[in-house]
Every structure is written in structure tokens, then in C-alpha cells.
Design a protein around this motif. Structure first.
Motif, PDB file in Angstrom:
ATOM      1  N   TRP A 119      -9.849   9.344 -47.666  1.00  0.00           N
ATOM      2  CA  TRP A 119     -11.098   8.690 -47.291  1.00  0.00           C
ATOM      3  C   TRP A 119     -12.283   9.382 -47.963  1.00  0.00           C
ATOM      4  N   TYR A 120     -12.301  10.706 -47.919  1.00  0.00           N
ATOM      5  CA  TYR A 120     -13.446  11.457 -48.459  1.00  0.00           C
ATOM      6  C   TYR A 120     -13.568  11.271 -49.967  1.00  0.00           C
ATOM      7  N   THR A 121     -12.474  11.413 -50.689  1.00  0.00           N
ATOM      8  CA  THR A 121     -12.539  11.360 -52.150  1.00  0.00           C
ATOM      9  C   THR A 121     -12.826   9.955 -52.663  1.00  0.00           C
ATOM     10  N   ASN A 122     -12.645   8.940 -51.811  1.00  0.00           N
ATOM     11  CA  ASN A 122     -12.965   7.576 -52.214  1.00  0.00           C
ATOM     12  C   ASN A 122     -14.250   7.060 -51.555  1.00  0.00           C
ATOM     13  N   SER A 123     -14.961   7.958 -50.901  1.00  0.00           N
ATOM     14  CA  SER A 123     -16.167   7.541 -50.200  1.00  0.00           C
ATOM     15  C   SER A 123     -17.419   7.639 -51.054  1.00  0.00           C
ATOM     16  N   GLY A 124     -17.342   8.440 -52.117  1.00  0.00           N
ATOM     17  CA  GLY A 124     -18.523   8.702 -52.918  1.00  0.00           C
ATOM     18  C   GLY A 124     -19.282   9.924 -52.448  1.00  0.00           C
ATOM     19  N   TYR A 125     -18.960  10.429 -51.255  1.00  0.00           N
ATOM     20  CA  TYR A 125     -19.663  11.599 -50.728  1.00  0.00           C
ATOM     21  C   TYR A 125     -19.353  12.859 -51.530  1.00  0.00           C
ATOM     22  N   ASP A 126     -18.122  12.944 -52.058  1.00  0.00           N
ATOM     23  CA  ASP A 126     -17.766  14.129 -52.843  1.00  0.00           C
ATOM     24  C   ASP A 126     -18.606  14.215 -54.111  1.00  0.00           C
ATOM     25  N   LYS A 127     -18.847  13.066 -54.739  1.00  0.00           N
ATOM     26  CA  LYS A 127     -19.628  13.058 -55.973  1.00  0.00           C
ATOM     27  C   LYS A 127     -21.100  13.379 -55.721  1.00  0.00           C
ATOM     28  N   LYS A 128     -21.539  13.178 -54.475  1.00  0.00           N
ATOM     29  CA  LYS A 128     -22.920  13.502 -54.122  1.00  0.00           C
ATOM     30  C   LYS A 128     -23.056  14.924 -53.590  1.00  0.00           C
ATOM     31  N   GLY A 129     -21.938  15.645 -53.526  1.00  0.00           N
ATOM     32  CA  GLY A 129     -21.969  17.044 -53.117  1.00  0.00           C
ATOM     33  C   GLY A 129     -22.048  17.281 -51.624  1.00  0.00           C
ATOM     34  N   TYR A 130     -21.752  16.250 -50.822  1.00  0.00           N
ATOM     35  CA  TYR A 130     -21.808  16.422 -49.377  1.00  0.00           C
ATOM     36  C   TYR A 130     -20.605  17.229 -48.885  1.00  0.00           C
ATOM     37  N   ARG A 131     -20.863  18.230 -48.067  1.00  0.00           N
ATOM     38  CA  ARG A 131     -19.803  18.975 -47.390  1.00  0.00           C
ATOM     39  C   ARG A 131     -19.612  18.333 -46.018  1.00  0.00           C
ATOM     40  N   VAL A 132     -18.386  17.906 -45.736  1.00  0.00           N
ATOM     41  CA  VAL A 132     -18.114  17.130 -44.535  1.00  0.00           C
ATOM     42  C   VAL A 132     -16.980  17.772 -43.742  1.00  0.00           C
ATOM     43  N   PHE A 133     -17.190  17.949 -42.439  1.00  0.00           N
ATOM     44  CA  PHE A 133     -16.132  18.434 -41.562  1.00  0.00           C
ATOM     45  C   PHE A 133     -15.220  17.275 -41.200  1.00  0.00           C
ATOM     46  N   ALA A 134     -14.022  17.603 -40.716  1.00  0.00           N
ATOM     47  CA  ALA A 134     -13.092  16.547 -40.321  1.00  0.00           C
ATOM     48  C   ALA A 134     -12.212  17.052 -39.181  1.00  0.00           C
ATOM     49  N   VAL A 135     -11.797  16.112 -38.346  1.00  0.00           N
ATOM     50  CA  VAL A 135     -10.868  16.399 -37.251  1.00  0.00           C
ATOM     51  C   VAL A 135      -9.744  15.382 -37.324  1.00  0.00           C
ATOM     52  N   GLY A 136      -8.528  15.868 -37.240  1.00  0.00           N
ATOM     53  CA  GLY A 136      -7.362  15.004 -37.152  1.00  0.00           C
ATOM     54  C   GLY A 136      -6.654  15.259 -35.838  1.00  0.00           C
ATOM     55  N   ALA A 137      -6.309  14.199 -35.122  1.00  0.00           N
ATOM     56  CA  ALA A 137      -5.662  14.349 -33.819  1.00  0.00           C
ATOM     57  C   ALA A 137      -4.347  13.584 -33.796  1.00  0.00           C
ATOM     58  N   HIS A 138      -3.344  14.197 -33.176  1.00  0.00           N
ATOM     59  CA  HIS A 138      -2.048  13.556 -32.940  1.00  0.00           C
ATOM     60  C   HIS A 138      -1.731  13.757 -31.469  1.00  0.00           C
ATOM     61  N   GLY A 139      -1.946  12.698 -30.671  1.00  0.00           N
ATOM     62  CA  GLY A 139      -1.826  12.869 -29.239  1.00  0.00           C
ATOM     63  C   GLY A 139      -2.878  13.857 -28.751  1.00  0.00           C
ATOM     64  N   SER A 140      -2.468  14.854 -28.004  1.00  0.00           N
ATOM     65  CA  SER A 140      -3.403  15.870 -27.513  1.00  0.00           C
ATOM     66  C   SER A 140      -3.553  17.043 -28.471  1.00  0.00           C
ATOM     67  N   ASP A 141      -2.752  17.084 -29.541  1.00  0.00           N
ATOM     68  CA  ASP A 141      -2.888  18.131 -30.560  1.00  0.00           C
ATOM     69  C   ASP A 141      -3.942  17.732 -31.581  1.00  0.00           C
ATOM     70  N   TYR A 142      -4.558  18.729 -32.202  1.00  0.00           N
ATOM     71  CA  TYR A 142      -5.570  18.426 -33.211  1.00  0.00           C
ATOM     72  C   TYR A 142      -5.707  19.562 -34.208  1.00  0.00           C
ATOM     73  N   TRP A 143      -6.338  19.226 -35.347  1.00  0.00           N
ATOM     74  CA  TRP A 143      -6.601  20.179 -36.423  1.00  0.00           C
ATOM     75  C   TRP A 143      -8.009  19.945 -36.946  1.00  0.00           C
ATOM     76  N   PHE A 144      -8.624  21.008 -37.421  1.00  0.00           N
ATOM     77  CA  PHE A 144      -9.932  20.914 -38.049  1.00  0.00           C
ATOM     78  C   PHE A 144      -9.788  21.093 -39.561  1.00  0.00           C
ATOM     79  N   PHE A 145     -10.574  20.321 -40.303  1.00  0.00           N
ATOM     80  CA  PHE A 145     -10.548  20.363 -41.763  1.00  0.00           C
ATOM     81  C   PHE A 145     -11.977  20.440 -42.309  1.00  0.00           C
ATOM     82  N   TYR A 146     -12.046  20.628 -43.628  1.00  0.00           N
ATOM     83  CA  TYR A 146     -13.354  20.786 -44.276  1.00  0.00           C
ATOM     84  C   TYR A 146     -13.262  20.298 -45.706  1.00  0.00           C
ATOM     85  N   HIS A 147     -14.200  19.435 -46.092  1.00  0.00           N
ATOM     86  CA  HIS A 147     -14.341  19.006 -47.487  1.00  0.00           C
ATOM     87  C   HIS A 147     -15.533  19.766 -48.070  1.00  0.00           C
ATOM     88  N   ASP A 148     -15.296  20.598 -49.054  1.00  0.00           N
ATOM     89  CA  ASP A 148     -16.402  21.424 -49.575  1.00  0.00           C
ATOM     90  C   ASP A 148     -17.023  20.873 -50.845  1.00  0.00           C
TER      91      ASP A 148
END
Length: 202
Positions: A119-148
């Protein structure tokens, strides 16, 4: 529990989430997303000085900005930017994307991380230099991510707790799996840090 010390208005209480986690509640993707919608509303309710309004928008099915592909995040958090005195609206900044899956989904950590990165690499935000946080959840488990905006891969984040900045991991380093019913205090503190530091360089 320490989590009970955090007063919440929009998010379910930690004791409620623990009770729900003992049922099949998190086996429905809509339920997973509804819990996170409450958590996001709690953390990203930030009034910009002089505007009398919330600085953040929570967009369900947030579409990629360039419009070239029908990629959508389950929830996209956008910051309303202001400039000048008195403040005048100056634009919208992406802050966090979220992808939720049911607890019985075959899509887990690798697939969810890949979907967020796609989603991030096809959003155009990467080309504009935006750093975006992300959360992925599977049921009650989750992970944090970062696009730099510089790495070719999505980066994993490990949470430090205590309201501090999360720690960005080198590609390939072991990630931590957290649980929304167990790590309640840490998740709210981290989301509040994101809200106070949108687009931060980690």
C-alpha cells in the motif's frame, strides 16, 4: 493491572478486551477493526492550538493517494496541517496505516506486513518522502511497522514502553508480537507518542 491506571474515553477498557479475548470475538475482522478504531480515536484526539478542532482524521478504507491502484488501508490516519498565525489549514499529512485480519485468517505477520508495504509503495507517499507508521493486527495480536521513505523494505518496530519512542529494527531482525488485551498500556502510550510525533525519524 497497570493498564487500569490509564483513563480512556473512546477505547474499550483493558479488562473488557481481556474478556473478549477469551471468546471468539477477535475471529471476526470487523470486530478487530472496531477495537482498533476505538484505540486510534483515543490516541489521535489532539486539538490543534487555535483551531478548535481535532488535528486528525481517521479514514476507513483509506485509498492510496495517487489513484493509480485501488489499494486501501483498513484505517488511514491523516493529520490536518496548519501554518501561520492565526493558523490556516495548509494540507494533509499521512501518519499511520492499519491493516486488520480476523484471528482465523491465514494472513499473518508476513502477509500483513507485505500488504502494508505494498500500500505504501503504491501510494505516492514514499516518493514525497513521508515517513508513515503502520499497525498490523491478526485477531488480538498485533505488530508495529515503519516506512522511512528510504528503505526498500518495511521496518519492524519494537515498543519500548513508558511512552518513549519505539525502536526501529534492522531488516531481518526478530520482531516482537504483542497482544491488545495484554500490552494495553504500552499500545496506548505508543499511539499517543505517534500522535505527538507524526512523521518522526526513528
Amino acid at each position: 493491572m497497570a493498564a487500569a491506571a490509564i483513563a480512556v474515553v473512546n477505547a474499550p477498557h483493558s479488562a473488557t478486551l481481556q474478556a473478549l479475548a477469551a471468546t471468539d470475538f477477535f475471529n471476526d475482522e470487523a470486530n478487530v477493526n472496531s477495537v482498533w478504531n476505538g484505540l486510534f480515536n483515543e490516541a489521535f484526539h489532539v486539538v490543534h492550538p487555535g483551531t478548535l478542532g481535532n488535528s486528525y482524521l481517521l479514514a476507513p478504507e483509506g485509498k492510496a493517494a495517487d489513484g493509480k491502484r485501488a489499494l486501501r488501508a483498513d484505517i488511514l490516519i491523516l493529520k490536518l496541517a496548519y501554518a501561520g498565525t492565526p493558523p490556516v489549514f495548509s494540507g494533509i499529512i499521512p501518519v499511520l496505516s492499519f491493516e486488520g485480519k480476523s484471528g482465523v485468517s491465514t494472513d499473518k505477520y508476513e502477509q500483513i506486513g507485505s500488504q502494508l508495504h505494498d500500500w505504501y509503495t503504491n501510494s505516492g507517499y514514499d516518493k514525497k518522502g513521508y515517513r508513515v507508521f503502520a499497525v498490523g493486527a491478526h485477531g488480538s495480536d498485533y505488530w508495529f511497522f515503519y516506512h522511512d521513505a528510504t528503505s526498500s523494505d518495511i521496518r519492524n518496530l519494537n515498543l519500548t514502553g513508558g511512552g518513549g519512542a519505539p525502536r526501529k529494527l534492522a531488516t531481518g531482525n526478530k520482531h516482537e508480537t504483542y497482544n491488545v488485551a495484554v500490552h494495553y498500556t504500552t499500545i496506548l502510550q505508543t499511539l499517543q507518542w505517534f500522535a505527538a510525533n507524526p512523521g518522526a525519524r526513528l
